[in-house]
Motif scaffolding. Structure first.
Motif, mmCIF file in Angstrom:
data_model
loop_
_atom_site.group_PDB
_atom_site.id
_atom_site.type_symbol
_atom_site.label_atom_id
_atom_site.label_comp_id
_atom_site.label_asym_id
_atom_site.label_seq_id
_atom_site.Cartn_x
_atom_site.Cartn_y
_atom_site.Cartn_z
ATOM 1 N N LYS A 266 -3.676 -8.614 -65.181
ATOM 2 C CA LYS A 266 -4.373 -7.332 -64.977
ATOM 3 C C LYS A 266 -3.851 -6.261 -65.935
ATOM 4 N N SER A 267 -2.541 -6.292 -66.216
ATOM 5 C CA SER A 267 -1.963 -5.278 -67.111
ATOM 6 C C SER A 267 -2.550 -5.405 -68.505
ATOM 7 N N ARG A 268 -2.754 -6.639 -68.967
ATOM 8 C CA ARG A 268 -3.325 -6.811 -70.307
ATOM 9 C C ARG A 268 -4.774 -6.313 -70.325
ATOM 10 N N ARG A 269 -5.487 -6.582 -69.245
ATOM 11 C CA ARG A 269 -6.880 -6.129 -69.144
ATOM 12 C C ARG A 269 -6.935 -4.592 -69.121
ATOM 13 N N ARG A 270 -5.991 -3.999 -68.384
ATOM 14 C CA ARG A 270 -5.980 -2.542 -68.309
ATOM 15 C C ARG A 270 -5.763 -1.925 -69.690
ATOM 16 N N TYR A 271 -4.826 -2.495 -70.456
ATOM 17 C CA TYR A 271 -4.567 -1.965 -71.799
ATOM 18 C C TYR A 271 -5.836 -2.091 -72.647
ATOM 19 N N ALA A 272 -6.500 -3.263 -72.560
ATOM 20 C CA ALA A 272 -7.704 -3.494 -73.369
ATOM 21 C C ALA A 272 -8.788 -2.477 -73.013
ATOM 22 N N ASN A 273 -8.962 -2.227 -71.719
ATOM 23 C CA ASN A 273 -9.989 -1.272 -71.290
ATOM 24 C C ASN A 273 -9.676 0.142 -71.787
ATOM 25 N N ALA A 336 -6.537 -5.610 -83.313
ATOM 26 C CA ALA A 336 -5.241 -5.179 -82.778
ATOM 27 C C ALA A 336 -4.971 -5.977 -81.502
ATOM 28 N N ALA A 337 -3.791 -6.555 -81.436
ATOM 29 C CA ALA A 337 -3.462 -7.400 -80.288
ATOM 30 C C ALA A 337 -2.724 -6.608 -79.214
ATOM 31 N N HIS A 338 -2.826 -7.106 -77.977
ATOM 32 C CA HIS A 338 -2.098 -6.487 -76.863
ATOM 33 C C HIS A 338 -1.656 -7.550 -75.868
ATOM 34 N N TYR A 339 -0.929 -8.525 -76.390
ATOM 35 C CA TYR A 339 -0.347 -9.558 -75.529
ATOM 36 C C TYR A 339 0.931 -9.050 -74.869
ATOM 37 N N ASN A 340 1.572 -8.079 -75.524
ATOM 38 C CA ASN A 340 2.846 -7.576 -75.017
ATOM 39 C C ASN A 340 2.665 -6.712 -73.781
ATOM 40 N N LYS A 372 -9.105 5.596 -68.122
ATOM 41 C CA LYS A 372 -9.264 4.139 -67.977
ATOM 42 C C LYS A 372 -7.936 3.509 -67.563
ATOM 43 N N TRP A 373 -6.864 4.023 -68.165
ATOM 44 C CA TRP A 373 -5.534 3.473 -67.873
ATOM 45 C C TRP A 373 -5.210 3.559 -66.377
ATOM 46 N N THR A 374 -5.646 4.643 -65.776
ATOM 47 C CA THR A 374 -5.304 4.864 -64.373
ATOM 48 C C THR A 374 -6.329 4.236 -63.414
ATOM 49 N N GLU A 375 -7.386 3.622 -63.991
ATOM 50 C CA GLU A 375 -8.364 2.927 -63.144
ATOM 51 C C GLU A 375 -7.842 1.558 -62.770
ATOM 52 N N GLU A 376 -8.296 1.027 -61.657
ATOM 53 C CA GLU A 376 -7.979 -0.356 -61.280
ATOM 54 C C GLU A 376 -8.654 -1.288 -62.279
ATOM 55 N N ALA A 377 -7.875 -2.210 -62.924
ATOM 56 C CA ALA A 377 -8.487 -3.112 -63.932
ATOM 57 C C ALA A 377 -9.230 -4.248 -63.247
#
Ligand code: PMP
Length: 377
Positions: A266-273, A336-340, A372-377
């Motif tokens: 979910k954290s990776r999805r949140r960053y992507a959103n 741009a990647a966001h696996y981290n 978006k960051w503060t929304e539920e992913a």
């Protein structure tokens, strides 16, 4: 100067993973290594929700794909290949080099593969005993709905389903047993936050039975040979493995599992959103138009009236390394990647740097990203 590595593999490594890789060497035919291997196996099984072993091969992701191809396909064997980008094409090319005969379904770059279309394709090509799919197409940032695709294929007479999960496993949901996948190929350097050099292959029980009486022409990639060593009294690799990378993978799996699979994904999805919201506020366009098909691991974007390579060069000057386009998208997109486990601060730093590369001013790109960051992913 600190540089930020935002390429879709290799990715920046957590400090504890780097430290683990720097440990003193142990022999690969000793009890300590068997124990390490067992530990890594248990953690991988937990992550993928499987009970059968994961074969670990000293190779990159391409090697893991090759392992699937050489064990399942021989000269003249017909296979069905679905591709929506550079890596779908690569999997196909590897199989063609095994002298297998492809039937192809191609989806334009930036688009996801539709379950109904694949079901139809499989139905029309029932002579193909193997179907090849890509979960996360890294060249476009598309996440294909693998679970739904497989569910759309009638259970009776399903081909052996092989999935390239090189840029998905570890970072997003992938439950091969539960979804009906027969073979998964992945690698250490993206979702697993480990240095490059380990290829991971998982097979279903049906897939192990399928290859039971086949002779693999490759020694290095012979999955049955790997399985035999893995299931021996002292689990090992058939040949000298990169021991340091096993230490690193073990540590990285601890990080992911300590957070909990679902929370981590979910954290990776949140960053992507949030990244997508910030990019759009800055006037960038997302390559993948269907929001549900956007990858939680890598985002591809472009600016309609700007030179993306010039933007990448500016970012690089600022200390941020991104990837460009591949294949027909070469020179046309930024990836741009966001696996981290990036934080809000990491995201605002990246968006801030992009803000400095574009002419737009007075846009609330950070406010929109924060919402978006503060929304539920
Ligand atoms: N498949 C996919 C989806 C990938 O992203 C990559 C690497 N970018 C590969 C295969 C090839 O993996 P490697 O570069 O580790 O050989």
């Amino acid at each position: 100067m600190k540089r930020y590595l935002l390429t879709p593999g290799p990715v920046e490594l957590p400090e504890s993973v780097r430290a683990a890789a720097a440990q003193e060497m142990i022999g690969h035919r000793c009890a300590d290594f068997s124990q390490l291997l067992n530990q890594v196996e248990d953690k991988l099984k937990n992550l993928l929700n499987v009970s059968t072993p994961v074969v670990i091969i000293p190779s990159s992701g391409t090697g893991a794909l090759e392992a699937l191809a050489v064990n399942f396909l021989d000269e003249g064997d017909k296979f069905a290949s679905v591709s929506c980008g550079v890596f779908g094409n690569r999997f196909r090319e590897i199989a063609i080099r095994c002298k297998a005969v492809p039937t192809c379904m191609d989806v334009p770059m930036g688009k996801a593969v539709s379950p109904e279309d694949v079901a139809d394709f499989v139905k029309k090509n029932s002579e193909c005993k193997v179907l090849m799919l890509t979960q996360n197409e890294t060249s476009t940032g598309v996440l294909n709905p693998i679970k739904e695709i497989i569910a759309a294929i009638p259970y009776d007479n399903r081909p052996i389903i092989l999935v390239d999960a090189v840029s998905s496993a570890g970072a997003m949901e992938l439950y091969p047993h539960d979804w009906g996948i027969d073979g998964v190929a992945t690698a250490s350097q993206k979702g697993f936050l480990t240095p490059p050099g380990l290829g991971l292959v998982w097979l279903s029980q049906k897939a192990w039975s399928y290859i039971e009486n086949r002779k693999c022409r490759s020694y290095y990639f012979d999955l049955k040979l790997h399985l035999k060593e893995l299931q021996g009294k002292s689990p090992a690799n058939p040949y000298t493995p990169p021991v340091s990378l096993y230490f690193a993978l073990d540590k990285a799996l601890d990080i992911i599992l300590a957070e909990g699979r679902d929370k981590w994904f979910k954290s990776r999805r949140r960053y992507a959103n949030a990244l997508a919201a910030g990019l759009e506020s800055l006037g960038f366009k997302l390559l993948v138009k269907e929001t549900a098909m956007r990858s939680p691991g890598v985002t591809a974007f472009y600016a309609e009236n700007a030179d993306t390579e010039a933007i990448r060069a500016k970012l690089s000057q600022m200390g941020i390394d991104t990837a460009g386009g591949q294949g027909e998208l070469k020179g046309k997109i930024i990836r741009a990647a966001h696996y981290n486990d990036f934080t809000w601060t990491d995201l605002s730093l990246f968006l801030g740097a992009l803000y400095a590369t574009v002419g737009v001013r007075n846009v609330d790109f950070l406010g929109n990203a924060w919402n978006k960051w503060t929304e539920e992913a």
